[in-house]
Scaffold this motif. Sequence first.
Motif, PDB file in Angstrom:
ATOM      1  N   ILE A  13       1.025  -1.205  -0.027  1.00 51.05           N
ATOM      2  CA  ILE A  13       0.100  -0.071  -0.184  1.00 51.05           C
ATOM      3  C   ILE A  13       0.705   1.207   0.144  1.00 51.05           C
ATOM      4  O   ILE A  13       2.055   1.200   0.444  1.00 51.05           O
ATOM      5  CB  ILE A  13      -0.823  -0.037   1.284  1.00 51.05           C
ATOM      6  CG1 ILE A  13      -0.159  -0.205   2.327  1.00 51.05           C
ATOM      7  CG2 ILE A  13      -2.096  -1.163   1.063  1.00 51.05           C
ATOM      8  CD1 ILE A  13      -1.257   0.160   3.733  1.00 51.05           C
ATOM      9  N   GLN A  14       0.201   2.371  -0.248  1.00 50.48           N
ATOM     10  CA  GLN A  14       1.071   3.777  -0.316  1.00 50.48           C
ATOM     11  C   GLN A  14       0.813   4.256   1.102  1.00 50.48           C
ATOM     12  O   GLN A  14      -0.070   3.977   1.998  1.00 50.48           O
ATOM     13  CB  GLN A  14       0.355   4.493  -1.204  1.00 50.48           C
ATOM     14  CG  GLN A  14       0.167   4.460  -2.678  1.00 50.48           C
ATOM     15  CD  GLN A  14       1.748   4.462  -3.297  1.00 50.48           C
ATOM     16  OE1 GLN A  14       2.122   3.338  -3.877  1.00 50.48           O
ATOM     17  NE2 GLN A  14       2.371   5.508  -2.990  1.00 50.48           N
ATOM     18  N   GLU A  15       1.919   5.008   1.491  1.00 49.28           N
ATOM     19  CA  GLU A  15       1.881   5.548   2.723  1.00 49.28           C
ATOM     20  C   GLU A  15       0.863   6.474   3.025  1.00 49.28           C
ATOM     21  O   GLU A  15       0.459   7.104   2.115  1.00 49.28           O
ATOM     22  CB  GLU A  15       3.205   6.317   3.014  1.00 49.28           C
ATOM     23  CG  GLU A  15       3.827   6.749   4.487  1.00 49.28           C
ATOM     24  CD  GLU A  15       5.044   7.347   4.526  1.00 49.28           C
ATOM     25  OE1 GLU A  15       5.597   8.059   3.478  1.00 49.28           O
ATOM     26  OE2 GLU A  15       5.829   7.257   5.534  1.00 49.28           O
ATOM     27  N   GLY A  16       0.150   6.287   3.975  1.00 44.58           N
ATOM     28  CA  GLY A  16      -0.883   6.977   4.450  1.00 44.58           C
ATOM     29  C   GLY A  16      -2.327   6.254   4.319  1.00 44.58           C
ATOM     30  O   GLY A  16      -3.289   6.671   4.822  1.00 44.58           O
ATOM     31  N   GLU A  17      -2.465   5.329   3.576  1.00 44.14           N
ATOM     32  CA  GLU A  17      -3.462   4.333   3.300  1.00 44.14           C
ATOM     33  C   GLU A  17      -3.735   3.567   4.866  1.00 44.14           C
ATOM     34  O   GLU A  17      -2.700   3.467   5.472  1.00 44.14           O
ATOM     35  CB  GLU A  17      -3.320   3.484   2.094  1.00 44.14           C
ATOM     36  CG  GLU A  17      -3.452   4.225   0.858  1.00 44.14           C
ATOM     37  CD  GLU A  17      -3.255   3.474  -0.438  1.00 44.14           C
ATOM     38  OE1 GLU A  17      -3.751   4.017  -1.483  1.00 44.14           O
ATOM     39  OE2 GLU A  17      -2.841   2.465  -0.196  1.00 44.14           O
ATOM     40  N   ASN A  18      -4.805   2.915   4.717  1.00 45.63           N
ATOM     41  CA  ASN A  18      -5.076   1.959   5.797  1.00 45.63           C
ATOM     42  C   ASN A  18      -4.696   0.525   5.200  1.00 45.63           C
ATOM     43  O   ASN A  18      -4.907   0.238   4.039  1.00 45.63           O
ATOM     44  CB  ASN A  18      -6.544   2.023   6.388  1.00 45.63           C
ATOM     45  CG  ASN A  18      -7.026   3.325   6.926  1.00 45.63           C
ATOM     46  OD1 ASN A  18      -6.116   4.197   7.376  1.00 45.63           O
ATOM     47  ND2 ASN A  18      -8.221   3.619   6.764  1.00 45.63           N
ATOM     48  N   ALA A  19      -4.389  -0.309   6.202  1.00 46.93           N
ATOM     49  CA  ALA A  19      -4.015  -1.809   5.926  1.00 46.93           C
ATOM     50  C   ALA A  19      -4.734  -2.663   6.711  1.00 46.93           C
ATOM     51  O   ALA A  19      -4.875  -2.273   7.938  1.00 46.93           O
ATOM     52  CB  ALA A  19      -2.460  -2.063   5.994  1.00 46.93           C
ATOM     53  N   THR A  20      -5.456  -3.676   6.095  1.00 40.12           N
ATOM     54  CA  THR A  20      -6.146  -4.521   6.871  1.00 40.12           C
ATOM     55  C   THR A  20      -5.581  -6.020   6.766  1.00 40.12           C
ATOM     56  O   THR A  20      -5.617  -6.442   5.427  1.00 40.12           O
ATOM     57  CB  THR A  20      -7.825  -4.439   6.546  1.00 40.12           C
ATOM     58  OG1 THR A  20      -8.137  -3.035   6.663  1.00 40.12           O
ATOM     59  CG2 THR A  20      -8.565  -5.479   7.235  1.00 40.12           C
ATOM     60  N   MET A  21      -5.681  -6.722   7.666  1.00 38.48           N
ATOM     61  CA  MET A  21      -5.227  -8.085   7.618  1.00 38.48           C
ATOM     62  C   MET A  21      -6.134  -8.773   8.345  1.00 38.48           C
ATOM     63  O   MET A  21      -6.669  -8.559   9.398  1.00 38.48           O
ATOM     64  CB  MET A  21      -3.618  -8.297   7.987  1.00 38.48           C
ATOM     65  CG  MET A  21      -2.575  -7.788   7.505  1.00 38.48           C
ATOM     66  SD  MET A  21      -1.181  -7.305   8.349  1.00 38.48           S
ATOM     67  CE  MET A  21      -1.462  -5.401   8.732  1.00 38.48           C
ATOM     68  N   SER A  73      -9.491  -9.354  12.851  1.00 34.84           N
ATOM     69  CA  SER A  73      -8.920  -8.556  11.592  1.00 34.84           C
ATOM     70  C   SER A  73      -8.072  -7.537  12.496  1.00 34.84           C
ATOM     71  O   SER A  73      -8.351  -7.143  13.522  1.00 34.84           O
ATOM     72  CB  SER A  73      -9.768  -7.898  10.702  1.00 34.84           C
ATOM     73  OG  SER A  73     -10.556  -6.941  11.578  1.00 34.84           O
ATOM     74  N   LEU A  74      -7.050  -7.081  11.663  1.00 32.83           N
ATOM     75  CA  LEU A  74      -6.151  -5.945  12.332  1.00 32.83           C
ATOM     76  C   LEU A  74      -6.028  -5.120  11.231  1.00 32.83           C
ATOM     77  O   LEU A  74      -5.714  -5.093   9.936  1.00 32.83           O
ATOM     78  CB  LEU A  74      -4.575  -6.515  12.614  1.00 32.83           C
ATOM     79  CG  LEU A  74      -3.501  -5.663  12.707  1.00 32.83           C
ATOM     80  CD1 LEU A  74      -3.892  -4.808  14.212  1.00 32.83           C
ATOM     81  CD2 LEU A  74      -2.097  -6.224  12.548  1.00 32.83           C
ATOM     82  N   LEU A  75      -6.625  -3.851  11.681  1.00 37.12           N
ATOM     83  CA  LEU A  75      -6.463  -2.633  10.781  1.00 37.12           C
ATOM     84  C   LEU A  75      -5.329  -1.511  11.384  1.00 37.12           C
ATOM     85  O   LEU A  75      -5.224  -1.176  12.489  1.00 37.12           O
ATOM     86  CB  LEU A  75      -7.858  -1.994  10.729  1.00 37.12           C
ATOM     87  CG  LEU A  75      -7.836  -0.674  10.316  1.00 37.12           C
ATOM     88  CD1 LEU A  75      -7.702  -0.557   8.963  1.00 37.12           C
ATOM     89  CD2 LEU A  75      -9.033   0.217  10.800  1.00 37.12           C
ATOM     90  N   ILE A  76      -4.465  -1.394  10.544  1.00 36.93           N
ATOM     91  CA  ILE A  76      -3.575  -0.152  10.653  1.00 36.93           C
ATOM     92  C   ILE A  76      -3.895   1.145  10.058  1.00 36.93           C
ATOM     93  O   ILE A  76      -3.892   1.095   8.601  1.00 36.93           O
ATOM     94  CB  ILE A  76      -2.052  -0.591  10.364  1.00 36.93           C
ATOM     95  CG1 ILE A  76      -1.792  -1.871  10.725  1.00 36.93           C
ATOM     96  CG2 ILE A  76      -1.153   0.395  10.519  1.00 36.93           C
ATOM     97  CD1 ILE A  76      -0.536  -2.660  10.530  1.00 36.93           C
ATOM     98  N   THR A  77      -4.011   2.272  10.752  1.00 39.82           N
ATOM     99  CA  THR A  77      -4.527   3.340   9.982  1.00 39.82           C
ATOM    100  C   THR A  77      -3.371   4.237   9.731  1.00 39.82           C
ATOM    101  O   THR A  77      -2.480   4.214  10.438  1.00 39.82           O
ATOM    102  CB  THR A  77      -5.771   3.992  10.684  1.00 39.82           C
ATOM    103  OG1 THR A  77      -4.917   4.568  12.088  1.00 39.82           O
ATOM    104  CG2 THR A  77      -6.954   3.218  11.124  1.00 39.82           C
ATOM    105  N   ALA A  78      -3.406   5.083   8.666  1.00 41.85           N
ATOM    106  CA  ALA A  78      -2.601   5.900   8.217  1.00 41.85           C
ATOM    107  C   ALA A  78      -1.417   5.622   8.272  1.00 41.85           C
ATOM    108  O   ALA A  78      -0.385   6.120   8.936  1.00 41.85           O
ATOM    109  CB  ALA A  78      -2.680   7.248   9.065  1.00 41.85           C
ATOM    110  N   SER A  79      -1.049   4.404   7.457  1.00 40.31           N
ATOM    111  CA  SER A  79       0.117   3.833   7.657  1.00 40.31           C
ATOM    112  C   SER A  79       1.428   4.580   7.090  1.00 40.31           C
ATOM    113  O   SER A  79       1.456   5.526   6.505  1.00 40.31           O
ATOM    114  CB  SER A  79       0.107   2.569   6.515  1.00 40.31           C
ATOM    115  OG  SER A  79       0.042   2.866   5.302  1.00 40.31           O
ATOM    116  N   ARG A  80       2.628   3.993   7.759  1.00 43.91           N
ATOM    117  CA  ARG A  80       3.778   4.641   7.682  1.00 43.91           C
ATOM    118  C   ARG A  80       4.860   3.678   7.108  1.00 43.91           C
ATOM    119  O   ARG A  80       4.704   2.484   7.050  1.00 43.91           O
ATOM    120  CB  ARG A  80       4.318   5.320   9.145  1.00 43.91           C
ATOM    121  CG  ARG A  80       3.499   6.001   9.581  1.00 43.91           C
ATOM    122  CD  ARG A  80       3.658   6.260  11.157  1.00 43.91           C
ATOM    123  NE  ARG A  80       2.956   7.100  11.860  1.00 43.91           N
ATOM    124  CZ  ARG A  80       2.587   7.235  13.262  1.00 43.91           C
ATOM    125  NH1 ARG A  80       3.655   6.707  13.677  1.00 43.91           N
ATOM    126  NH2 ARG A  80       2.090   8.056  13.501  1.00 43.91           N
TER     127      ARG A  80
END
Lengths: 109, 113
Positions: A13-21, A73-80
């Motif tokens: 994903i791009q920086e700033g997007e959310n990631a869901t696993m 599920s694991l959500l990481i918001t505003a990814s870096r």
Amino acid sequence: SQQGEEDPQALSIQEGENATMNCSYKTSINNLQWYRQNSGRGLVHLILIRSNEREKHSGRLRVTLDTSKKSSSLLITASRAADTASYFCATAGGYQLTFGKGTKLSVIP
Amino acid sequence: DVKVTQSSRYLVKRTGEKVFLECVQDMDHENMFWYRQDPGLGLRLIYFSYDVKMKEKGDIPEGYSVSREKKERFSLILESASTNQTSMYLCASSEAGNSYEQYFGPGTRLTVT
């Protein structure tokens, strides 16, 4: 074995997007835990959710647990970029944890 | 902060050698664990210990033994190393009881040639 299985295996994903696993497991559990592993290093505990909880937050992390579907599920918001790592779910039903094979997350700056 | 240390980050041994991997934790944890991690197979538990001199087999104990003579130290022993034991070895510790979060060491990458 009550092994967790993560999905997807890899995520970019791009920086700033959310990631869901996502994580699915097979048998009843006491709790479910998420860990992060940077390349070639040990695992770091991120968050633990008990079997009677449905949702938990810690900073930019949000974990959900659905025991009826045996999934989390694991959500990481505003990814870096620093979030680039492998993420593992682990199910706990006794002394030992049983780990899944992990989701490899790449965050592109 | 919990600290779990492992004796070596990288180790190269020959087939047939006896190999000792040492793990030390400084948080007075009762439980200690040894895992191996291989691509495509994830983490697999080799042995764990819930008290001094106590040990329990994990999912893949064959070819390994362990020793826990002191609370803070848990050793993994490969009696006669084989090439299929080339792997990343991870030690972890946790509080007494079950299902607690585990604290991991940095890992030892062992190569057996």
